[in-house]
Write a protein that holds these residues in place. Sequence first.
Motif, PDB file in Angstrom:
ATOM      1  N   THR A 339       0.844  -1.179   0.000  1.00 19.77           N
ATOM      2  CA  THR A 339       0.000   0.000   0.000  1.00 19.77           C
ATOM      3  C   THR A 339       0.885   1.236   0.000  1.00 19.77           C
ATOM      4  OG1 THR A 339      -1.956   1.044   0.945  1.00 19.77           O
ATOM      5  CG2 THR A 339      -0.333   0.212   2.506  1.00 19.77           C
ATOM      6  N   LEU A 340       0.228   2.379  -0.155  1.00 17.81           N
ATOM      7  CA  LEU A 340       0.979   3.622  -0.323  1.00 17.81           C
ATOM      8  C   LEU A 340       0.467   4.680   0.649  1.00 17.81           C
ATOM      9  CD1 LEU A 340       2.771   5.615  -2.122  1.00 17.81           C
ATOM     10  CD2 LEU A 340       0.658   6.005  -3.393  1.00 17.81           C
ATOM     11  N   GLN A 341       1.386   5.353   1.296  1.00 16.40           N
ATOM     12  CA  GLN A 341       1.001   6.454   2.168  1.00 16.40           C
ATOM     13  C   GLN A 341       1.094   7.761   1.381  1.00 16.40           C
ATOM     14  OE1 GLN A 341      -0.383   7.309   4.803  1.00 16.40           O
ATOM     15  NE2 GLN A 341       0.464   9.302   5.352  1.00 16.40           N
ATOM     16  N   ASP A 342      -0.071   8.401   1.188  1.00 18.01           N
ATOM     17  CA  ASP A 342      -0.075   9.709   0.531  1.00 18.01           C
ATOM     18  C   ASP A 342       0.272  10.765   1.569  1.00 18.01           C
ATOM     19  OD1 ASP A 342      -1.045   9.382  -2.264  1.00 18.01           O
ATOM     20  OD2 ASP A 342      -2.738   8.411  -1.260  1.00 18.01           O
ATOM     21  N   SER A 343       1.322  11.505   1.302  1.00 25.64           N
ATOM     22  CA  SER A 343       1.720  12.548   2.245  1.00 25.64           C
ATOM     23  C   SER A 343       0.825  13.776   2.086  1.00 25.64           C
ATOM     24  CB  SER A 343       3.185  12.923   1.965  1.00 25.64           C
ATOM     25  OG  SER A 343       3.444  14.244   2.360  1.00 25.64           O
ATOM     26  N   CYS A 344       0.355  14.306   3.215  1.00 28.47           N
ATOM     27  CA  CYS A 344      -0.503  15.500   3.158  1.00 28.47           C
ATOM     28  C   CYS A 344       0.194  16.621   2.414  1.00 28.47           C
ATOM     29  CB  CYS A 344      -0.810  16.025   4.557  1.00 28.47           C
ATOM     30  SG  CYS A 344      -1.491  14.813   5.666  1.00 28.47           S
ATOM     31  N   ASN A 345       1.495  16.746   2.694  1.00 30.86           N
ATOM     32  CA  ASN A 345       2.196  17.943   2.251  1.00 30.86           C
ATOM     33  C   ASN A 345       2.417  18.032   0.755  1.00 30.86           C
ATOM     34  OD1 ASN A 345       2.434  19.452   4.591  1.00 30.86           O
ATOM     35  ND2 ASN A 345       4.099  18.169   5.346  1.00 30.86           N
ATOM     36  N   TYR A 346       2.534  16.935   0.075  1.00 32.68           N
ATOM     37  CA  TYR A 346       2.659  17.116  -1.370  1.00 32.68           C
ATOM     38  C   TYR A 346       1.539  16.447  -2.173  1.00 32.68           C
ATOM     39  CZ  TYR A 346       5.102  12.554  -1.533  1.00 32.68           C
ATOM     40  OH  TYR A 346       5.441  11.236  -1.412  1.00 32.68           O
ATOM     41  N   VAL A 347       0.698  15.669  -1.511  1.00 29.41           N
ATOM     42  CA  VAL A 347      -0.434  15.107  -2.232  1.00 29.41           C
ATOM     43  C   VAL A 347      -1.663  16.002  -2.038  1.00 29.41           C
ATOM     44  CG1 VAL A 347      -1.964  13.131  -2.489  1.00 29.41           C
ATOM     45  CG2 VAL A 347       0.482  12.778  -2.203  1.00 29.41           C
TER      46      VAL A 347
END
Lengths: 462, 299
Positions: A339-347
């Motif tokens: 799975t993938l963690q979408d980062s708040c800061n660039y996503v």
Amino acid sequence: MPEGTLCNKKPIDSAEALNTLLSDTSGEVYYREMKSIEVDTKLLWKTIQNTCKSRIRTWLEICAHCGMCADSCFLYLVDDHNPKQVPAYKIQSTLGEIIRKKGNVDNNFMIKTMEIAWSQCTCCNRCAMYCPHGIDVGIMMGYLRGLLYQQGFVPWELKIGAGMHRVYRAQMDVTNEDFVDTFEWIVEEYEDEYPGLKAPVDIQGADIMYTVNAREVKHYPEDLAEAAILFHIAGENWTVPSKGWEQTSLSMFAGDWAACKMQVETVYDAMERLKPKIMVGTECGHAHRATVVEGPYWVGRKDGRPPVKSIHYVEWLADALKTGKLKIDPAKRLKVPVTLQDSCNYVRNHGLKSATREIIKHIVEPGYFIEMSPNKEHNYCCGGGGGFNGVGLYRPQRNKALITKRDQILSTGAKLVLAPCHNCWDAIRDLEEEYTIGIEWSFLKPVIIKMLDIPEHLRPRE
Amino acid sequence: MFKKILFATSATKASDHAARVAFNISNLYNSHMNILHILGVPSRGFSQKVTDVKTREKVEVDDEYIAWVKEEIKTYYAELLPKTKSYEIKTLIGYPHREILREIRKNKPDLLVMGRSTESEGSPVYKFGSAGSTLQRVIKASDCPVLLVNRPAASFWGSITNIVFATDFSKSSDVAFDFACKLARNINCELHIFHAQNISLTPESEIFDQDTIEQRMREKLRFFRKKYVSKMEGIDNYSIEVWEGVPYIEIVKYAREKFADLIIMAQDSKNPGSTTEELGSNIKQVILRAGCPVLCMTK
Ligand code: SF4
Ligand code: SF4
């Protein structure tokens, strides 16, 4: 006591002051002193009058107290729907109150406000997507942190972190010499395995100027080597600056506006000096936010952009895979549930959701990638954003906050979590340590290196 | 030859055998000893806490804690410390392999002595990116020879009278050979050059008939003489042998037969392709089984 010896309104500006503060174990004296420092109410009100722009004032006024933002905040959810965790409440009871009282607040109020600003909001900006008025509590909390910092009410580690940027222009005590030396050293270590691998420092007019996170230099320079290897194999013309190499900004977490400016200026200076075509930053989310998204405003750039086009590592990687600069050996693609963690800061904040998914397409065997739910710009914060990870005082709250991510990961059934962001990576490591759910987690670089199809001429000769 | 020794230790049982050897060498060669202890991995983002390697507890590293750790190390090695005429205890924060390598680069010791990896390996706090133990990562990148002591049997070390140099004919083997010669000349001991021809009869391996095996061994031996003997001026006592079998077992057996006090090997350079490759399994097995310390060289 108007000011403490360690806890005061004065920013850290020398290595000695840093060491003195560091030697106060866990900030014991620091926090004790904090209980009796004075609030400079005049300064507070003056600062608000000068800096609190119409956007924030309007937001505070138009909030309809409808509570639609409540469910959007992972801290509200994970805290059993505690009404005190409703975003609107958190900001109204702090910043709203300070403004209503024209800055006339006392020490006790400021200490409570500090707790809310750093342990009840990670500045993930998720609530803004759900508020019918687009009110962004994350942005307001960032502003509030600035006011608190100015008055000396800031968690110990963040006062140190901001001080590091002021003294070293890096989030840790890594000097420019340390950086160059470490970079050259680690590249040397991998030279035999990757013939022709270089450590290009301060090359003028390169296509890419690469910037990093000081932690990579200090604790795991392997990351620098991996970046070098991937640029090398992709045939890039790239360089690192000997000054202005640090992309991160703990000062942003701390609310030390002046230090934010100082830090990002060194990176922009490097761009002006070396004149690269583009800047590529490492796998870090807040560093991207600081240098690429917010930095231009800190230094007052009219076009709202850094001096040269600046992209996140995932954007470079996605492009390199798409254009075939980097080739993956299909037999070596990941065949475990990923799975993938979408980062708040660039996503969420910079719209890069498709870059990471392009990468996934190349490196994960079809059928093995499972999205978290929610995902992309709706993904929850890792649990440790905005400085939360590093503050010892709020560790119990942070650990509780990790539960959101833990459960999101568990329901994907993934065994490997790709986390192309330092903060997310840390948070996921911590949640594994705290709750042991049997997962692995990784940045993208080491995963990609293992599955590269390296062109014949770049392979080592036996 | 060994003016400066770096002894990397967890100050736990895992390093006990290595400690005995390190202090013995220091005593024999009048070496200055640098005792290095890695306090732990920096935890969580930029916080000041580390996870202590020994206790696995989260501790706040401050001067007081460091002073306490140093005292602990002194007490732990109280019996051995008088053997060295000068020593220094140093503590660092970080990932053990990286900090040891950093120290080697900075202070250029003549020898690094290490024990088995510490027991905390495998815990999530040590995880960073690709796997691989501290030992593996250090040997792979160390600029100085690394002396490994695993079994208690390997730690009763007086002086060196017999060195076994095991070669796989790789480039790094050449470096290790030069070092073996230098050492043999310097301390005037016997040098036994050895190669084990791999004929492990696994389903994947080619099966040779005995004539072919022996034919190959004779060729290797000839090659051996040409390659090494010319470079061995000043070493009067030496022997050269080629055996067949599973290499690590043959190396350990041969070392036993020669009463070796030291085995010198190069890191297996058969798999140079990847950064994540484990340390050659051959060398790992020798370290685990040898009855004497094993010295590894890469560069
Ligand atoms: S959703 Fe917007 S308007 Fe409604 S309470 Fe939250 S911040 Fe206020
Ligand atoms: S920015 Fe994130 S953490 Fe802060 S109140 Fe909004 S949703 Fe909650």
